[in-house]
Design a protein around this motif. Structure first.
Motif, short mmCIF file in Angstrom:
data_model
loop_
_atom_site.label_atom_id
_atom_site.label_comp_id
_atom_site.label_asym_id
_atom_site.label_seq_id
_atom_site.Cartn_x
_atom_site.Cartn_y
_atom_site.Cartn_z
N THR A 165 -3.86 6.87 1.49
CA THR A 165 -4.18 6.73 0.06
C THR A 165 -5.30 7.69 -0.32
O THR A 165 -5.21 8.42 -1.32
CB THR A 165 -4.64 5.29 -0.27
OG1 THR A 165 -3.79 4.34 0.36
CG2 THR A 165 -4.68 5.05 -1.77
N CYS A 166 -6.36 7.68 0.49
CA CYS A 166 -7.51 8.54 0.21
C CYS A 166 -7.13 10.02 0.33
O CYS A 166 -7.55 10.85 -0.48
CB CYS A 166 -8.66 8.22 1.17
SG CYS A 166 -9.32 6.55 0.97
N PHE B 62 2.11 2.29 -3.45
CA PHE B 62 1.10 3.06 -4.19
C PHE B 62 1.01 4.49 -3.65
O PHE B 62 0.94 5.46 -4.40
CB PHE B 62 -0.27 2.39 -4.07
CG PHE B 62 -0.52 1.29 -5.05
CD1 PHE B 62 -0.91 1.57 -6.35
CD2 PHE B 62 -0.35 -0.05 -4.69
CE1 PHE B 62 -1.16 0.56 -7.27
CE2 PHE B 62 -0.59 -1.07 -5.59
CZ PHE B 62 -0.99 -0.77 -6.89
N ASN B 63 1.01 4.59 -2.32
CA ASN B 63 0.89 5.92 -1.70
C ASN B 63 2.02 6.85 -2.12
O ASN B 63 1.82 8.05 -2.32
CB ASN B 63 0.88 5.78 -0.17
CG ASN B 63 -0.42 5.18 0.35
OD1 ASN B 63 -1.38 5.01 -0.41
ND2 ASN B 63 -0.46 4.87 1.63
N TYR C 64 -5.38 5.19 -7.90
CA TYR C 64 -6.28 4.79 -6.81
C TYR C 64 -7.24 3.71 -7.29
O TYR C 64 -7.49 2.71 -6.61
CB TYR C 64 -7.04 6.02 -6.31
CG TYR C 64 -8.17 5.72 -5.33
CD1 TYR C 64 -7.90 5.49 -3.99
CD2 TYR C 64 -9.49 5.67 -5.78
CE1 TYR C 64 -8.92 5.21 -3.10
CE2 TYR C 64 -10.52 5.39 -4.89
CZ TYR C 64 -10.23 5.16 -3.56
OH TYR C 64 -11.24 4.88 -2.68
N VAL D 78 -6.43 -0.24 0.56
CA VAL D 78 -6.45 1.23 0.55
C VAL D 78 -6.50 1.71 1.99
O VAL D 78 -7.31 1.22 2.78
CB VAL D 78 -7.68 1.75 -0.22
CG1 VAL D 78 -7.83 3.26 -0.05
CG2 VAL D 78 -7.58 1.39 -1.69
N THR E 151 0.83 -1.21 0.00
CA THR E 151 0.00 0.00 0.00
C THR E 151 0.87 1.26 0.00
O THR E 151 0.60 2.22 -0.72
CB THR E 151 -0.93 0.01 1.23
OG1 THR E 151 -1.82 -1.11 1.16
CG2 THR E 151 -1.75 1.30 1.30
N ASN E 152 1.94 1.23 0.80
CA ASN E 152 2.82 2.40 0.88
C ASN E 152 3.54 2.69 -0.44
O ASN E 152 3.91 3.84 -0.70
CB ASN E 152 3.85 2.22 2.00
CG ASN E 152 3.23 2.44 3.38
OD1 ASN E 152 2.15 3.00 3.48
ND2 ASN E 152 3.91 1.98 4.42
N MET F 192 -5.64 0.33 -7.53
CA MET F 192 -5.57 -0.34 -6.23
C MET F 192 -6.87 -1.07 -5.92
O MET F 192 -6.87 -2.21 -5.46
CB MET F 192 -5.28 0.68 -5.12
CG MET F 192 -3.89 1.26 -5.13
SD MET F 192 -3.62 2.41 -3.75
CE MET F 192 -3.44 1.25 -2.38
N THR G 168 -5.02 11.12 -2.69
CA THR G 168 -5.84 11.17 -3.91
C THR G 168 -6.79 12.37 -3.86
O THR G 168 -7.01 13.04 -4.88
CB THR G 168 -6.64 9.87 -4.07
OG1 THR G 168 -5.77 8.74 -3.92
CG2 THR G 168 -7.31 9.80 -5.44
N ILE H 164 1.20 8.06 -5.68
CA ILE H 164 0.05 8.98 -5.67
C ILE H 164 0.45 10.32 -5.05
O ILE H 164 0.08 11.39 -5.54
CB ILE H 164 -1.13 8.34 -4.91
CG1 ILE H 164 -1.67 7.13 -5.70
CG2 ILE H 164 -2.25 9.36 -4.69
CD1 ILE H 164 -2.71 6.32 -4.96
N ARG H 165 1.24 10.26 -3.98
CA ARG H 165 1.70 11.49 -3.33
C ARG H 165 2.57 12.32 -4.29
O ARG H 165 2.47 13.54 -4.35
CB ARG H 165 2.49 11.13 -2.07
CG ARG H 165 2.88 12.33 -1.24
CD ARG H 165 3.69 11.89 -0.04
NE ARG H 165 4.13 13.00 0.77
CZ ARG H 165 5.07 12.93 1.70
NH1 ARG H 165 5.67 11.76 1.94
NH2 ARG H 165 5.42 13.98 2.41
#
Length: 576
Positions: free
Chosen positions: A105-106, A71-72, A91, A101, A68-69, A94, A109, A75-76
């Motif tokens: 993440t939220c 993806f984060n 997002y 998520v 997850t991190n 994922m 995004t 996205i960040r």
């Protein structure tokens, strides 16, 4: 190698070369696919000034099972990239891939959605946040509120705020700023008061938002109270806060108080401080003081910019300092500032209002860029003042060719024809308005009495005291006629009687607001009226006479400037 040691190595990276070397070490040591420290490396690569988002994405593509991190981190990184909207696609990836998520993440995004004002995607994220049970996260709730505020959906912003189980200063600030910027200034003030009642201490961001709200609606009393709070809490050491206080007082019509704040700033003044104060003098019709301040900038070692020149041109415009304004316009480039469309608009309006229509027209034709609608509207407005049919038709023709369908354009042209008794042309313009379905913007005015704001439209009878208001207007009409007042009916439609023409002028919104103020306040108390359109000539004359007869100071802020009426005269010296 232990995870702590790997994280220590990540923290020591100070260049993209270091990141690439550490990535190679992760691969050769067999830690690349399973070590969670690689998420830290991805995060650094995606957001660090020396990093590379494209290289971070390339690293991510090599992962068999991303965390997850991971993806984060991407996205960040996308939030501040040229393609922030891509964050939502990551997002969705994922979700489709059954990756976990989390609240971060939220949050990341949502911040990307805020940048591109993606309201539909924000609504989808909101639904998922509720489904995942993340609304308890105060930071995430504040981010969601901030998105709704930025996209202008203040209903949802308020709903999120009310449903948040834990609110902090940031969530209050987001809503206050959103309401202030979204034409809901009164609600922003209510939120600020609620913040104080609930024991949350406002900070610099809070007061910036609420001062903006006071400026928009001209709420002097609340603005002055907040200024007192700022002084008590020593927030006036913040230059941005001081600038906002200056702007607030200026927009409430108290230019002396604005200058007091400006003067007390001493050496802490920045360029924005000077610009704000010059514009304050401009709006209040004191062109000489604006020019004096402009000259002082050089002695203070402050270089004027495009905003400064726009403010000083505005000052010259409102004060009728035509030659001085034209001279400043032609010396701009010599001082390193290239005139833009607004500067050309300022000098065209300046010349036009002084009756130098040919010079204004020549400047429009000499521009290095194509003139915009505002320039032709400025020229058309000047044509109304000087009843110049030929120039009005030129300006109007250009507006039509540019696709303008503004009701004001038609009204101005119609008024020029009316002033020259060309009633057939007036009928032609009125028919054109009907055929194009052009709607006239309704004029309205606000006045505040005992902390309550009252709104009036022309011929308004919605106020509970409307009979008293109309009776007061009858009294006013009788008294001003004793002083020689004659209604200016030349621009009222010709196909109604003279008495009806006078009645149409008598019940304009600003007159209703002033009459309400007179019957609702004690003798001698100043009245402050805010109008959405430019004050008309007849209302200007009537309010001048009211200020003399009833010995009241009356401040009217229209969409262009302030008019301070006192003892039968106006601060604009009848030049507006």
């Amino acid at each position: 190698m232990a995870a702590a040691d790997l994280e220590s190595l990540v923290k020591k990276c100070t260049s993209l070369s270091h990141i690439k070397q550490l990535q190679a070490f992760f691969i050769t040591s067999g830690n690349f696919q399973n070590c969670r420290s690689r998420s830290k490396l991805l995060d650094l690569c995606a957001i660090a000034p020396f990093g590379s988002l494209s290289f971070a994405i390339a690293i991510f593509r090599q992962l068999r099972t991303p965390f997850t991190n991971d993806f984060n981190a991407i996205i960040r990184g996308l939030i501040k990239s040229p393609q922030p909207f891509t964050a939502f696609a990551w997002y969705r990836t994922m979700q489709r891939g059954s990756f976990r998520v989390d609240a971060l993440t939220c949050s990341f995004t949502l911040k990307a959605c805020a940048r591109v004002l993606a309201v539909t995607e924000a609504l989808q994220l909101h639904a998922n946040i509720v489904r995942y049970g993340f609304m308890a996260d105060a930071l995430l709730g504040t981010t969601l509120l901030d998105v709704y505020a930025k996209v202008g959906d203040l209903g949802y912003a308020r709903k999120v705020f009310d449903e948040m189980p834990h609110r902090d200063i940031a969530s209050w600030n987001s809503l206050i700023l959103g309401l202030a910027q979204g034409n809901q200034a009164s609600q922003a003030l209510d939120m600020f008061r609620r913040m104080e009642v609930e024991g949350l201490k406002p900070n610099e961001v809070s007061v910036l938002g609420v001062l903006s709200a006071c400026s928009r609606i001209g709420d002097f009393r609340e603005g002055e109270r907040i200024h007192g709070f700022i002084r008590n809490e020593k927030l006036d050491f913040n230059v941005q806060v001081c600038n906002a206080v200056i702007d607030m007082y200026a927009n409430c019509g108290f230019v002396d108080k604005a200058y007091g704040v400006f003067d007390n700033m001493g050496c802490r003044k920045c360029l924005v401080s000077w610009n704000t104060m010059i514009m304050a003098f401009a709006m209040n019709g004191d062109g000489c003081k604006a020019l004096e301040l402009f000259k002082q900038m050089d002695g203070a070692g402050v270089q004027p910019d495009a905003v400064t020149y726009l403010a000083v041109l505005c000052a010259c415009n409102h004060a009728g300092l035509v030659d001085e304004g034209v001279r400043l316009f032609y010396t701009m480039e010599r001082h390193g500032v290239k005139p833009n469309m607004k500067h050309y608009g300022g000098v065209v309006d300046l010349l036009g209002r002084a009756g130098r229509l040919k010079e204004a027209y020549d400047i429009i034709n000499s521009m290095p860029m194509l003139p915009d609608v505002v320039l032709w509207q400025s020229l058309l407005g000047a044509c109304q003042i000087y009843k110049d049919v030929e120039m009005a038709e030129i300006a109007s023709r250009n507006l039509v060719e540019m696709g303008s369908n503004n009701c004001g354009d038609f009204v101005l042209l119609s008024n020029v024809y009316a002033a020259n008794n060309r009633w057939n042309d007036v009928d032609r313009v009125r028919n054109a308005m009907k055929n194009r379905d052009v709607k006239k913007v309704p004029g309205f005015s606000y006045i505040e009495v005992d902390g309550m704001r009252y709104k009036f439209f022309t011929d308004d009878k919605s106020n509970a005291k409307w009979k008293e208001i109309y009776s007061k207007l009858d009294e006013i009409r009788f008294k001003i006629k004793e002083l020689g007042y004659v209604a200016e009916t030349s621009f009222v439609l010709h196909d109604i009687g003279e008495e009806e023409k006078e009645n149409q002028l008598c019940y304009h919104s600003e007159k209703l607001a002033v009459a309400f103020g007179l019957i609702s306040t004690s003798e001698g108390i100043p009245l402050q009226v805010i109008k959405n359109l430019r004050i008309c000539g007849d209302c200007h004359l009537v309010v001048k006479l009211i200020s003399k007869i009833y010995r009241r100071e009356i401040i009217v802020r229209d969409r262009v400037r302030f008019h301070r009426f006192k003892d039968g005269s106006c601060s604009c010296r009848d030049y507006w």
